[in-house]
Motif scaffolding. Structure first.
Motif, PDB file in Angstrom:
ATOM      1  N   GLU A  58       0.980  -1.478   0.024  1.00 12.05           N
ATOM      2  CA  GLU A  58      -0.145   0.013  -0.014  1.00 12.05           C
ATOM      3  C   GLU A  58       0.958   1.177  -0.072  1.00 12.05           C
ATOM      4  O   GLU A  58       0.282   2.324   0.180  1.00 12.05           O
ATOM      5  CB  GLU A  58      -1.054  -0.057   1.192  1.00 12.05           C
ATOM      6  CG  GLU A  58      -2.020  -0.845   1.278  1.00 12.05           C
ATOM      7  CD  GLU A  58      -2.913  -1.092   2.450  1.00 12.05           C
ATOM      8  OE1 GLU A  58      -3.084   0.012   2.954  1.00 12.05           O
ATOM      9  OE2 GLU A  58      -3.846  -1.949   2.592  1.00 12.05           O
ATOM     10  N   GLY A  59       2.114   1.196  -0.006  1.00 10.81           N
ATOM     11  CA  GLY A  59       3.117   2.391  -0.213  1.00 10.81           C
ATOM     12  C   GLY A  59       3.136   3.059   1.177  1.00 10.81           C
ATOM     13  O   GLY A  59       3.431   4.330   1.464  1.00 10.81           O
ATOM     14  N   ASP A  60       2.799   2.333   2.292  1.00  7.17           N
ATOM     15  CA  ASP A  60       2.895   2.872   3.495  1.00  7.17           C
ATOM     16  C   ASP A  60       4.318   2.651   4.155  1.00  7.17           C
ATOM     17  O   ASP A  60       4.691   1.660   4.636  1.00  7.17           O
ATOM     18  CB  ASP A  60       1.802   2.068   4.408  1.00  7.17           C
ATOM     19  CG  ASP A  60       1.863   2.519   5.876  1.00  7.17           C
ATOM     20  OD1 ASP A  60       2.040   3.947   6.283  1.00  7.17           O
ATOM     21  OD2 ASP A  60       1.378   1.989   6.677  1.00  7.17           O
ATOM     22  N   ARG A  61       4.977   3.813   4.418  1.00 11.13           N
ATOM     23  CA  ARG A  61       6.481   3.858   4.979  1.00 11.13           C
ATOM     24  C   ARG A  61       7.090   2.569   4.521  1.00 11.13           C
ATOM     25  O   ARG A  61       7.831   1.901   5.258  1.00 11.13           O
ATOM     26  CB  ARG A  61       6.238   3.868   6.463  1.00 11.13           C
ATOM     27  CG  ARG A  61       5.325   4.971   7.070  1.00 11.13           C
ATOM     28  CD  ARG A  61       5.348   5.167   8.643  1.00 11.13           C
ATOM     29  NE  ARG A  61       4.376   5.769   9.114  1.00 11.13           N
ATOM     30  CZ  ARG A  61       4.237   6.243  10.387  1.00 11.13           C
ATOM     31  NH1 ARG A  61       5.171   5.953  11.082  1.00 11.13           N
ATOM     32  NH2 ARG A  61       3.191   6.763  10.698  1.00 11.13           N
ATOM     33  N   VAL A  62       7.298   2.560   3.263  1.00 17.35           N
ATOM     34  CA  VAL A  62       8.006   1.309   2.472  1.00 17.35           C
ATOM     35  C   VAL A  62       9.423   1.251   2.960  1.00 17.35           C
ATOM     36  O   VAL A  62       9.771   0.038   3.197  1.00 17.35           O
ATOM     37  CB  VAL A  62       7.978   1.387   0.998  1.00 17.35           C
ATOM     38  CG1 VAL A  62       8.553   0.442   0.397  1.00 17.35           C
ATOM     39  CG2 VAL A  62       6.539   1.628   0.583  1.00 17.35           C
ATOM     40  N   ASP A  63      10.204   2.037   3.179  1.00 16.49           N
ATOM     41  CA  ASP A  63      11.377   2.140   3.620  1.00 16.49           C
ATOM     42  C   ASP A  63      11.637   1.380   4.981  1.00 16.49           C
ATOM     43  O   ASP A  63      12.419   0.584   4.976  1.00 16.49           O
ATOM     44  CB  ASP A  63      12.139   3.772   3.957  1.00 16.49           C
ATOM     45  CG  ASP A  63      12.307   4.342   2.648  1.00 16.49           C
ATOM     46  OD1 ASP A  63      11.978   3.823   1.527  1.00 16.49           O
ATOM     47  OD2 ASP A  63      12.901   5.505   2.597  1.00 16.49           O
ATOM     48  N   SER A  64      10.792   1.912   5.906  1.00 16.76           N
ATOM     49  CA  SER A  64      10.835   1.037   7.165  1.00 16.76           C
ATOM     50  C   SER A  64      10.288  -0.234   7.252  1.00 16.76           C
ATOM     51  O   SER A  64      10.820  -1.198   7.655  1.00 16.76           O
ATOM     52  CB  SER A  64      10.387   2.099   8.398  1.00 16.76           C
ATOM     53  OG  SER A  64      10.979   3.392   8.331  1.00 16.76           O
ATOM     54  N   ALA A  65       9.038  -0.308   6.524  1.00 14.20           N
ATOM     55  CA  ALA A  65       8.399  -1.806   6.538  1.00 14.20           C
ATOM     56  C   ALA A  65       9.341  -2.849   5.926  1.00 14.20           C
ATOM     57  O   ALA A  65       9.224  -3.583   6.465  1.00 14.20           O
ATOM     58  CB  ALA A  65       7.092  -1.407   5.751  1.00 14.20           C
ATOM     59  N   LEU A  66       9.867  -2.350   4.756  1.00  8.78           N
ATOM     60  CA  LEU A  66      10.628  -3.508   4.092  1.00  8.78           C
ATOM     61  C   LEU A  66      12.084  -3.973   5.053  1.00  8.78           C
ATOM     62  O   LEU A  66      12.389  -5.074   5.353  1.00  8.78           O
ATOM     63  CB  LEU A  66      11.407  -3.016   2.623  1.00  8.78           C
ATOM     64  CG  LEU A  66      12.326  -4.072   2.008  1.00  8.78           C
ATOM     65  CD1 LEU A  66      11.434  -5.149   1.866  1.00  8.78           C
ATOM     66  CD2 LEU A  66      12.688  -3.413   1.047  1.00  8.78           C
ATOM     67  N   LYS A  67      12.570  -2.943   5.610  1.00 13.26           N
ATOM     68  CA  LYS A  67      13.952  -3.012   6.457  1.00 13.26           C
ATOM     69  C   LYS A  67      13.142  -3.830   7.794  1.00 13.26           C
ATOM     70  O   LYS A  67      13.871  -5.088   8.043  1.00 13.26           O
ATOM     71  CB  LYS A  67      14.488  -2.022   6.954  1.00 13.26           C
ATOM     72  CG  LYS A  67      15.744  -2.157   7.699  1.00 13.26           C
ATOM     73  CD  LYS A  67      16.348  -1.008   8.195  1.00 13.26           C
ATOM     74  CE  LYS A  67      15.671   0.017   9.323  1.00 13.26           C
ATOM     75  NZ  LYS A  67      16.463   1.049   9.955  1.00 13.26           N
ATOM     76  N   ASP A  68      12.126  -3.470   8.276  1.00 12.04           N
ATOM     77  CA  ASP A  68      11.727  -4.284   9.581  1.00 12.04           C
ATOM     78  C   ASP A  68      11.172  -5.556   9.251  1.00 12.04           C
ATOM     79  O   ASP A  68      11.451  -6.494  10.059  1.00 12.04           O
ATOM     80  CB  ASP A  68      10.697  -3.128  10.367  1.00 12.04           C
ATOM     81  CG  ASP A  68      10.959  -2.141  10.745  1.00 12.04           C
ATOM     82  OD1 ASP A  68      12.430  -1.989  11.038  1.00 12.04           O
ATOM     83  OD2 ASP A  68      10.388  -1.187  11.062  1.00 12.04           O
TER      84      ASP A  68
END
Length: 297
Positions: A58-68
Motif C-alpha cells: 500500500e506504499g505505507d512507510r515502505v523504507d521502514s516496512a521493508l527493513k523491519d
C-alpha cells in the motif's frame, strides 16, 4: 488521542500518554503502525510480517516496512525469504534507505552462509566510498549500538568493510586475499581484533615471524583495543599455538601462493565495479604495488 484513530490498541492504552514512547510505536493506525504493534507489543512476528507486507503493497512507510520485515524474517529463520523480499522491493524505497538495506542484506547473507554474495556486496560498498557516495555524500554518519548513538567516519567505515571482507575470504580459506585486505584495514584504522585475524592469515601462509610480531603488538598495548580482555586473551592463546609450530617453510611455495591467489583474486577485486576508463580503488593499487615489490625481491 481518539480511539477511532488507534484501533490496533487495546482499550485504555490510547489514554496513556507514555504508551507509544514506552513501546517505541509510531503515530497513526496504518498497516505499518499495526505491524509495529504486532511486533513490539503483541510479540506476534508472523502477524507482523503479514502487516509489513500490507504496508509495502500500500506504499505505507515502505523504507521502514521493508527493513523491519526483513529483520523479523531473519529472527524467524526465514533469511532466504527476507533476501528475496529486499531484492524485489528495494526499488520502491528511497535513495536514503539503500545503505541501510544493504546492511540488513549483508547480515542475511551471513546468516545464510552466502560468502560470494557477502564479498560482492562488500566490494560494491567499497566502490561507493571511492565514488563519494557513501553516507549519502556526508563525511560521517550516525550509528547506534546498545541504544547509544555515535558518529562513524569514512575512514572507520572503510576499515570496517575491509575487515568484513577479510573475514569472508577467511571463510573461503583464501588466506592470501584475506591477509592483504586485513593489512590495508590495519593501515587505515588499526585495532586488536582485526590484528588477531591477520595473525591467523599469516599463520596459514606459514609466515610465523610476522604473525608473532602482530601478536606482540597487541600484548604490548600498541593497538587500539589491546586492553580489551577478549582480544588480549585471544592474542595470548594464538601466541601459545604459534610457538608450537615449526618455522621451516619453502619461500618458493609462498611466492607461488601469492601469484595464484593474489593476482587472480585481488588484482581484479574492484575492476568489475569500476567504469572502463576509471582506475581501480587506490587502496588496492597500493596493495598491488607493495606485493609486486615483495615478489621481485
Amino acid at each position: 488521542m481518539k480511539n477511532n484513530n488507534n484501533s490496533c490498541f487495546k482499550k485504555g492504552d490510547e489514554n496513556n500518554s507514555n504508551y507509544r514512547v514506552i513501546h517505541k510505536l509510531p503515530n497513526g493506525d496504518s498497516p505499518y503502525v499495526r505491524a509495529k504493534y504486532a511486533q513490539l507489543v503483541e510479540k506476534n512476528p508472523e502477524g507482523a510480517i503479514v502487516l509489513f507486507w500490507k504496508a509495502i503493497n500500500e506504499g505505507d512507510r515502505v523504507d521502514s516496512a521493508l527493513k523491519d520485515m526483513a529483520v523479523v524474517m531473519k529472527q524467524q529463520d526465514r533469511a532466504e525469504e527476507a533476501i528475496e523480499a529486499i531484492k524485489s522491493f528495494r526499488d520502491r524505497c528511497s535513495k536514503l534507505a539503500q545503505q541501510s538495506l544493504d546492511n540488513v542484506l549483508f547480515d542475511l547473507y551471513k546468516k545464510s552462509g552466502k560468502l560470494e554474495e557477502q564479498i560482492e556486496l562488500l566490494k560494491q560498498k567499497l566502490q561507493m566510498i571511492y565514488q563519494g557516495e557513501a553516507f549519502n555524500g556526508k563525511p560521517t554518519k550516525t550509528a547506534r549500538s546498545h541504544g547509544k548513538k555515535f558518529q562513524v567516519t569514512i575512514k572507520q567505515e572503510t576499515s570496517r568493510i575491509l575487515g568484513n571482507l577479510g573475514w569472508a575470504y577467511m571463510q573461503q580459506t583464501n588466506y592470501a586475499a584475506a591477509e592483504i585486505v586485513y593489512q590495508k584495514a590495519q593501515q587505515i584504522d588499526p585495532d586488536a581484533n582485526k590484528a588477531c585475524n591477520l595473525c591467523l592469515c599469516l599463520v596459514k601462509l606459514t609466515r610465523f615471524n610476522e604473525a608473532k610480531t602482530v601478536l606482540e603488538d597487541i600484548l604490548r598495548g600498541k593497538l587500539p583495543g589491546s586492553d580489551d580482555p577478549k582480544s588480549k586473551n585471544r592474542a595470548i592463546e594464538l601466541l601459545k599455538e604459534l610457538e608450537s609450530f615449526k618455522f621451516a617453510t619453502s619461500s618458493s611455495s609462498h611466492l607461488v601462493l601469492l601469484e595464484d591467489v593474489f593476482i587472480e583474486s585481488l588484482d581484479q577485486l574492484m575492476n568489475q565495479y569500476v567504469p572502463i576508463r576509471s582506475r581501480r580503488l587506490p587502496i588496492f593499487e597500493e596493495i598491488s604495488a607493495y606485493y609486486r615489490d615483495q615478489l621481485a625481491c
